[in-house]
Design a protein around this motif. Structure first.
Motif, PDB file in Angstrom:
ATOM      1  N   ASP A 182       5.745   5.922 -10.188  1.00 40.48           N
ATOM      2  CA  ASP A 182       7.088   6.336 -10.583  1.00 40.48           C
ATOM      3  C   ASP A 182       7.825   6.949  -9.396  1.00 40.48           C
ATOM      4  O   ASP A 182       7.243   7.710  -8.618  1.00 40.48           O
ATOM      5  CB  ASP A 182       7.034   7.358 -11.718  1.00 40.48           C
ATOM      6  CG  ASP A 182       6.594   6.749 -13.039  1.00 40.48           C
ATOM      7  OD1 ASP A 182       6.467   5.509 -13.096  1.00 40.48           O
ATOM      8  OD2 ASP A 182       6.372   7.503 -14.001  1.00 40.48           O
ATOM      9  N   PHE A 183       9.095   6.606  -9.280  1.00 36.68           N
ATOM     10  CA  PHE A 183       9.938   7.156  -8.222  1.00 36.68           C
ATOM     11  C   PHE A 183      11.352   7.290  -8.744  1.00 36.68           C
ATOM     12  O   PHE A 183      11.955   6.313  -9.187  1.00 36.68           O
ATOM     13  CB  PHE A 183       9.896   6.247  -6.988  1.00 36.68           C
ATOM     14  CG  PHE A 183      10.694   6.741  -5.813  1.00 36.68           C
ATOM     15  CD1 PHE A 183      10.433   7.977  -5.236  1.00 36.68           C
ATOM     16  CD2 PHE A 183      11.708   5.968  -5.270  1.00 36.68           C
ATOM     17  CE1 PHE A 183      11.163   8.437  -4.144  1.00 36.68           C
ATOM     18  CE2 PHE A 183      12.445   6.410  -4.181  1.00 36.68           C
ATOM     19  CZ  PHE A 183      12.169   7.647  -3.620  1.00 36.68           C
ATOM     20  N   LEU A 184      11.861   8.505  -8.757  1.00 30.76           N
ATOM     21  CA  LEU A 184      13.228   8.796  -9.190  1.00 30.76           C
ATOM     22  C   LEU A 184      13.516   8.258 -10.590  1.00 30.76           C
ATOM     23  O   LEU A 184      14.584   7.720 -10.862  1.00 30.76           O
ATOM     24  CB  LEU A 184      14.236   8.239  -8.186  1.00 30.76           C
ATOM     25  CG  LEU A 184      14.115   8.787  -6.754  1.00 30.76           C
ATOM     26  CD1 LEU A 184      15.167   8.163  -5.853  1.00 30.76           C
ATOM     27  CD2 LEU A 184      14.214  10.299  -6.723  1.00 30.76           C
ATOM     28  N   GLY A 185      12.548   8.384 -11.478  1.00 30.83           N
ATOM     29  CA  GLY A 185      12.745   7.998 -12.862  1.00 30.83           C
ATOM     30  C   GLY A 185      12.410   6.561 -13.174  1.00 30.83           C
ATOM     31  O   GLY A 185      12.428   6.159 -14.343  1.00 30.83           O
ATOM     32  N   TYR A 186      12.106   5.760 -12.167  1.00 29.51           N
ATOM     33  CA  TYR A 186      11.759   4.361 -12.360  1.00 29.51           C
ATOM     34  C   TYR A 186      10.266   4.150 -12.141  1.00 29.51           C
ATOM     35  O   TYR A 186       9.648   4.838 -11.317  1.00 29.51           O
ATOM     36  CB  TYR A 186      12.522   3.465 -11.379  1.00 29.51           C
ATOM     37  CG  TYR A 186      13.941   3.160 -11.805  1.00 29.51           C
ATOM     38  CD1 TYR A 186      14.244   2.007 -12.528  1.00 29.51           C
ATOM     39  CD2 TYR A 186      14.982   4.017 -11.473  1.00 29.51           C
ATOM     40  CE1 TYR A 186      15.543   1.717 -12.910  1.00 29.51           C
ATOM     41  CE2 TYR A 186      16.287   3.740 -11.850  1.00 29.51           C
ATOM     42  CZ  TYR A 186      16.565   2.588 -12.571  1.00 29.51           C
ATOM     43  OH  TYR A 186      17.840   2.316 -12.956  1.00 29.51           O
ATOM     44  N   GLU A 200       0.874  -1.172   0.000  1.00 29.37           N
ATOM     45  CA  GLU A 200       0.000   0.000   0.000  1.00 29.37           C
ATOM     46  C   GLU A 200       0.913   1.224   0.000  1.00 29.37           C
ATOM     47  O   GLU A 200       1.693   1.427   0.936  1.00 29.37           O
ATOM     48  CB  GLU A 200      -0.901   0.005   1.231  1.00 29.37           C
ATOM     49  CG  GLU A 200      -1.917  -1.120   1.254  1.00 29.37           C
ATOM     50  CD  GLU A 200      -3.190  -0.722   0.527  1.00 29.37           C
ATOM     51  OE1 GLU A 200      -3.406   0.474   0.301  1.00 29.37           O
ATOM     52  OE2 GLU A 200      -3.979  -1.626   0.186  1.00 29.37           O
ATOM     53  N   VAL A 201       0.837   2.041  -1.034  1.00 26.33           N
ATOM     54  CA  VAL A 201       1.843   3.083  -1.242  1.00 26.33           C
ATOM     55  C   VAL A 201       1.214   4.470  -1.275  1.00 26.33           C
ATOM     56  O   VAL A 201       0.174   4.679  -1.912  1.00 26.33           O
ATOM     57  CB  VAL A 201       2.611   2.836  -2.567  1.00 26.33           C
ATOM     58  CG1 VAL A 201       3.606   3.960  -2.842  1.00 26.33           C
ATOM     59  CG2 VAL A 201       3.327   1.487  -2.506  1.00 26.33           C
ATOM     60  N   VAL A 202       1.865   5.409  -0.586  1.00 26.76           N
ATOM     61  CA  VAL A 202       1.546   6.827  -0.725  1.00 26.76           C
ATOM     62  C   VAL A 202       2.673   7.437  -1.562  1.00 26.76           C
ATOM     63  O   VAL A 202       3.815   7.534  -1.104  1.00 26.76           O
ATOM     64  CB  VAL A 202       1.458   7.539   0.634  1.00 26.76           C
ATOM     65  CG1 VAL A 202       1.141   9.027   0.430  1.00 26.76           C
ATOM     66  CG2 VAL A 202       0.416   6.884   1.512  1.00 26.76           C
ATOM     67  N   ASP A 203       2.350   7.778  -2.784  1.00 23.62           N
ATOM     68  CA  ASP A 203       3.309   8.402  -3.694  1.00 23.62           C
ATOM     69  C   ASP A 203       3.154   9.915  -3.519  1.00 23.62           C
ATOM     70  O   ASP A 203       2.246  10.533  -4.064  1.00 23.62           O
ATOM     71  CB  ASP A 203       3.002   7.971  -5.133  1.00 23.62           C
ATOM     72  CG  ASP A 203       3.953   8.598  -6.146  1.00 23.62           C
ATOM     73  OD1 ASP A 203       4.984   9.159  -5.725  1.00 23.62           O
ATOM     74  OD2 ASP A 203       3.644   8.546  -7.351  1.00 23.62           O
ATOM     75  N   ALA A 204       4.044  10.515  -2.725  1.00 25.15           N
ATOM     76  CA  ALA A 204       3.859  11.903  -2.282  1.00 25.15           C
ATOM     77  C   ALA A 204       4.702  12.877  -3.079  1.00 25.15           C
ATOM     78  O   ALA A 204       5.749  12.538  -3.638  1.00 25.15           O
ATOM     79  CB  ALA A 204       4.194  12.023  -0.798  1.00 25.15           C
TER      80      ALA A 204
END
Length: 513
Positions: free
Chosen positions: A383-387, A234-238
């Motif tokens: 997406d996180f840091l380009g990935y 379960e992810v919070v992409d902030a």
């Protein structure tokens, strides 16, 4: 959109052909994220010389042409400076409540100031409001310039000048403000970083990966992937709005003063934070503002001291998340890189997001609601840091798994840069010069985007680059048609020496493990 980039959307299949399959971690080569910390070259310099250290592949910005260029700055630190840093770090690590009271004189030590200049010199960059460049200083005599700066610091007559502000284009078409201090101010700030960083490095949290020795953006991506594969799905992409411009001065200086009681150091930092900002409008007229001082917030992005200060303030959030019990209560772990962070939860991502918003309000920071979202991996990806992290499909194993791959956005961004470098406007350049530049760009990009499922992205980039170079050669040599007969792939790769990303995975450290 470039053909190869359009194909990218089709080829990056993130699930099984039938939409089923279990999400497991296959024992593959390419699809593995690789062992922690492994890289073909450092993703971030191990010295604090890179004032503009940012996310993803290393690029520096030419503020005059507003172009991005790949850099890799890593200067050896003199032994005397290393000894000083080791002593400060050991004291800070061994005495968590100790406050350092006599640091100012360390700034103008000859070895510290000289190394600070070399770090700034290695990063080059344009001059500040005084237009003084490194070449100007060296033409008049560097030793004399350093001696004069030493006396200014010793006699406490040093005062920072206004920061020159420019705006550089972001991939989304918007502009990012960048503050450029004068060379003198950059050198003094770098000297402060050399002295202060070992102290605060002892206090920064393990969840923080940016601007730190022996840590990188790749380590942050691997940390998120590790959490996802351990059930924190379960992810919070902030996302924060204008983090650097929003950091409150009073609270930031309290974070510094928790460890530093030397009033001269605190005074220097306050002067840098309050420094006026000078901008030049389209008519060439200069305007100075004192918004940072008047509003009591903001830390110019681009100054050597900014990464350290931004990390120090973000520490409040990361540490507070644990001390307030959110990590244990919600089973929610943070991974932070600069102003980017994700919260991976085994509990409720909705509750984690609510707790995060409440903390950010207390910290006087603004959550970008349009970019902040909650998702559940592997049904969703983010997406996180380009990935891109989410469901990937392994044809070899015939099943899906949670993995990483270069994001479509970053592939398209690279294709756009290649388009600019191979446009008809540059047909006057020599073939060798263009191929060298493309190779530098491609290798730098691939050295960062080397985790997880990369083959499809590499193949898309290879096709696009070869097509664009072939078109450029046809224009330069007045060849009709697509040029596939005159300039086949063998000619591009074997004769001209164009770098080919396909097959690089064979050389990755874990490929032969």
């Amino acid at each position: 959109m470039a053909t190869a980039c359009v194909h990218m959307e089709i080829e990056c299949n993130t699930g099984s052909p039938s939409g089923g399959g279990r999400d497991r971690q296959p024992g593959l080569r390419e699809e593995q994220t690789g062992p922690s910390g492994v890289a073909e070259r450092p993703v971030g310099p191990l010295t604090p010389g890179n004032a503009g250290r940012g996310k993803g592949p290393q690029f520096k910005v030419n503020v005059q042409s507003k172009e991005s260029q790949e850099i890799d700055v890593s200067l050896p630190t003199p032994q005397t400076v290393r000894n000083l840093q080791a002593t400060l770090h050991a004291k800070a690590k061994g005495s968590p409540n100790y406050r350092f009271y006599a640091l100012y004189d360390k700034l103008y030590r000859k070895d510290v100031l000289t190394h600070a200049y070399r770090c700034c010199r290695a990063n080059a960059g344009a001059g500040g409001v005084d237009n003084q460049t490194f070449e100007d200083i060296e033409s008049k005599g560097l030793p004399q310039w350093l001696d004069e700066l030493t006396e200014e610091l010793r006699n406490k007559t040093y005062h920072p000048q206004p920061v020159r502000r420019v705006h550089i284009p972001k991939p989304n078409g918007k502009l990012r403000p960048l503050g450029i201090p004068t060379v003198k101010d950059r050198v003094v700030q770098m000297a402060a970083v050399l002295v202060l960083e070992p102290i605060f490095e002892a206090d920064l949290q393990p969840e923080q990966y940016a601007y730190r020795p022996y840590r990188s953006a790749l380590d942050a991506v691997q940390a998120v992937h590790w959490l996802l594969t351990r059930g924190y799905t379960e992810v919070v992409d902030a996302d924060l709005s204008g983090y650097f411009d929003s950091i409150p001065h009073t609270e930031l200086l309290k974070s510094v003063a928790r460890r530093i009681s030397d009033g001269r150091i605190l005074g220097l930092i306050k002067m840098w934070l309050d420094a006026p900002v000078e901008e030049t409008d389209e008519r060439g007229r200069k305007h100075r503002t004192t918004r940072n001082k008047e509003e009591g917030r903001g830390c110019p992005q681009g100054a050597p001291i900014s990464p350290l200060l931004s990390n120090l303030y973000m520490r409040r959030f990361v540490l507070g998340w644990k001390t307030l019990g959110h990590e244990s209560r919600l089973k929610a772990r943070i991974v932070n890189y600069a102003d980017d962070f994700v919260i991976c939860c085994r509990g409720s991502s909705r509750e984690a997001a609510q707790a995060m918003r409440a903390m950010m309000q207390t910290l006087k920071l603004t959550v970008n609601e349009t970019k902040t979202r909650q998702c559940r991996v592997p049904d969703d990806s983010f997406d996180f840091l380009g990935y891109t992290l989410g469901r990937c499909w392994s044809a070899k194993m015939g099943r899906s798994y949670i993995g990483t791959r270069p994001s479509k956005k970053k592939v398209i961004e690279l294709c756009r840069i290649v388009n600019e470098r191979t446009s008809r406007n540059w047909e006057f350049r020599s073939v060798e010069e263009l191929v060298t530049e493309l190779n530098r760009l491609l290798v730098g990009w691939a050295n960062y985007f080397r985790l997880g499922q990369v083959s499809k992205a590499y193949a898309a980039v290879d096709r696009h680059v070869s097509r664009r170079l072939r078109q450029w050669l046809c224009g330069k040599h007045k060849v009709q048609g697509q040029g596939t007969s005159r300039f086949p792939n063998d000619h591009l790769y074997q004769t001209l020496g164009l770098a080919q990303l396909k097959g690089r995975t064979r050389n990755f450290p874990w490929a032969n493990a």
